[in-house]
Enzyme design. Structure first.
Site, mmCIF file in Angstrom:
data_model
loop_
_atom_site.group_PDB
_atom_site.id
_atom_site.type_symbol
_atom_site.label_atom_id
_atom_site.label_comp_id
_atom_site.label_asym_id
_atom_site.label_seq_id
_atom_site.Cartn_x
_atom_site.Cartn_y
_atom_site.Cartn_z
ATOM 1 N N LYS A 37 0.862 -1.197 0.000
ATOM 2 C CA LYS A 37 0.000 0.000 0.000
ATOM 3 C C LYS A 37 0.893 1.240 0.000
ATOM 4 O O LYS A 37 1.985 1.222 0.545
ATOM 5 C CB LYS A 37 -0.861 0.052 1.269
ATOM 6 C CG LYS A 37 -1.717 -1.158 1.517
ATOM 7 C CD LYS A 37 -2.346 -1.047 2.924
ATOM 8 C CE LYS A 37 -2.673 -2.406 3.501
ATOM 9 N NZ LYS A 37 -2.918 -2.363 4.946
ATOM 10 N N ARG A 64 -13.545 -5.336 15.652
ATOM 11 C CA ARG A 64 -14.506 -4.259 15.875
ATOM 12 C C ARG A 64 -15.939 -4.686 15.591
ATOM 13 O O ARG A 64 -16.862 -4.318 16.292
ATOM 14 C CB ARG A 64 -14.178 -3.051 14.979
ATOM 15 C CG ARG A 64 -12.944 -2.298 15.419
ATOM 16 C CD ARG A 64 -12.459 -1.394 14.327
ATOM 17 N NE ARG A 64 -12.041 -2.195 13.198
ATOM 18 C CZ ARG A 64 -11.238 -1.771 12.224
ATOM 19 N NH1 ARG A 64 -10.802 -0.524 12.228
ATOM 20 N NH2 ARG A 64 -10.896 -2.564 11.241
ATOM 21 N N SER A 72 -7.680 3.256 10.596
ATOM 22 C CA SER A 72 -6.638 4.121 10.045
ATOM 23 C C SER A 72 -7.103 4.714 8.704
ATOM 24 O O SER A 72 -6.802 5.857 8.389
ATOM 25 C CB SER A 72 -5.350 3.328 9.841
ATOM 26 O OG SER A 72 -4.847 2.897 11.081
HETATM 27 O O1 PNS Z 1 -3.195 -3.419 10.237
HETATM 28 P P1 PNS Z 1 -3.310 -4.475 9.172
HETATM 29 O O2 PNS Z 1 -2.835 -3.912 7.849
HETATM 30 O O3 PNS Z 1 -4.680 -5.077 9.101
HETATM 31 O O4 PNS Z 1 -2.281 -5.653 9.592
HETATM 32 C C1 PNS Z 1 -2.093 -6.786 8.772
HETATM 33 C C2 PNS Z 1 -0.896 -7.612 9.272
HETATM 34 C C3 PNS Z 1 0.334 -6.751 9.350
HETATM 35 C C4 PNS Z 1 -1.205 -8.181 10.639
HETATM 36 C C5 PNS Z 1 -0.685 -8.787 8.271
HETATM 37 O O5 PNS Z 1 -0.705 -8.270 6.966
HETATM 38 C C6 PNS Z 1 0.650 -9.506 8.478
HETATM 39 O O6 PNS Z 1 0.893 -10.085 9.503
HETATM 40 N N1 PNS Z 1 1.532 -9.430 7.453
HETATM 41 C C7 PNS Z 1 2.844 -10.024 7.488
HETATM 42 C C8 PNS Z 1 3.000 -11.086 6.411
HETATM 43 C C9 PNS Z 1 2.429 -12.406 6.874
HETATM 44 O O7 PNS Z 1 2.844 -12.964 7.876
HETATM 45 N N2 PNS Z 1 1.446 -12.931 6.136
HETATM 46 C C10 PNS Z 1 0.861 -14.224 6.425
HETATM 47 C C11 PNS Z 1 -0.422 -14.100 7.199
HETATM 48 S S1 PNS Z 1 -1.759 -13.809 6.081
#
Ligand code: PNS
Length: 163
Positions: free
Chosen positions: A46, A95, A133
């Protein structure tokens, strides 16, 4: 590698930017877990509002003084970060029903990637049900007042940023 402690929890996310719903979840988490690691994901695809280092700094200013709270960033798989940091609990805020499908998917995927990973969902104060956010970013971009939605440090950083 440290032994994985059931009582160390990681609170992962984009935190772009941190808002009061996140702060509320961190306070709630601290009542249950003695060690809470807030972990900001690096290299997301993003287009971010704030650089990761700034997000970490703002989270540290907002909650870093709370005993047991650590703030850091990570890249790659969350479960790999957890293996290194000694945590086996993943904290996520839930939420509304609209969060469920996505959260359920990543919780099960993380467990598949590392069977010891346990996801714990916390519900924020209902006052923050509408807060995300994405909404904070949109209000800020359109010139609205976000002071009641984000911690003071985030408000100051956004006020200093060109819209
Ligand atoms: O605040 P968000 O963007 O909803 O958080 C998403 C997050 C960071 C928790 C998730 O994208 C993540 O853990 N990404 C790291 C990559 C990963 O481990 N992916 C496998 C799980 S789907």
């Amino acid at each position: 590698m440290r032994p994985h402690h059931a009582l160390a929890a990681v609170y992962p996310g984009s935190f772009d930017p941190m808002h009061l719903g996140h702060v509320d979840i961190i306070h709630r988490a601290r009542a249950v877990f003695p060690r809470v690691i807030v972990a900001v994901l690096q290299n997301t695809d993003k287009a971010p509002l704030l650089p990761v280092a700034t997000r970490v700094e703002l989270i540290a200013k907002s909650v870093g003084e709370l005993p047991g709270v650590e703030v850091t960033s990570f890249s790659g798989l969350l479960v790999d970060f957890m293996r290194q940091s000694g945590a086996r609990v993943i904290l996520r805020g839930m939420r509304a029903v609209s969060d469920f499908e996505y959260e359920f998917q990543i919780a099960l995927m993380n467990r598949r990637l590392w069977s010891e990973a346990e996801t714990v969902f916390l519900t924020p104060n209902e006052e923050f049900t509408y807060l995300s956010s994405r909404v904070v970013k949109e209000i800020w971009q359109l010139g609205g007042d976000v002071s009641g939605l984000v911690p003071p440090a985030v408000h100051a950083a956004l006020a200093a940023l060109a819209r």
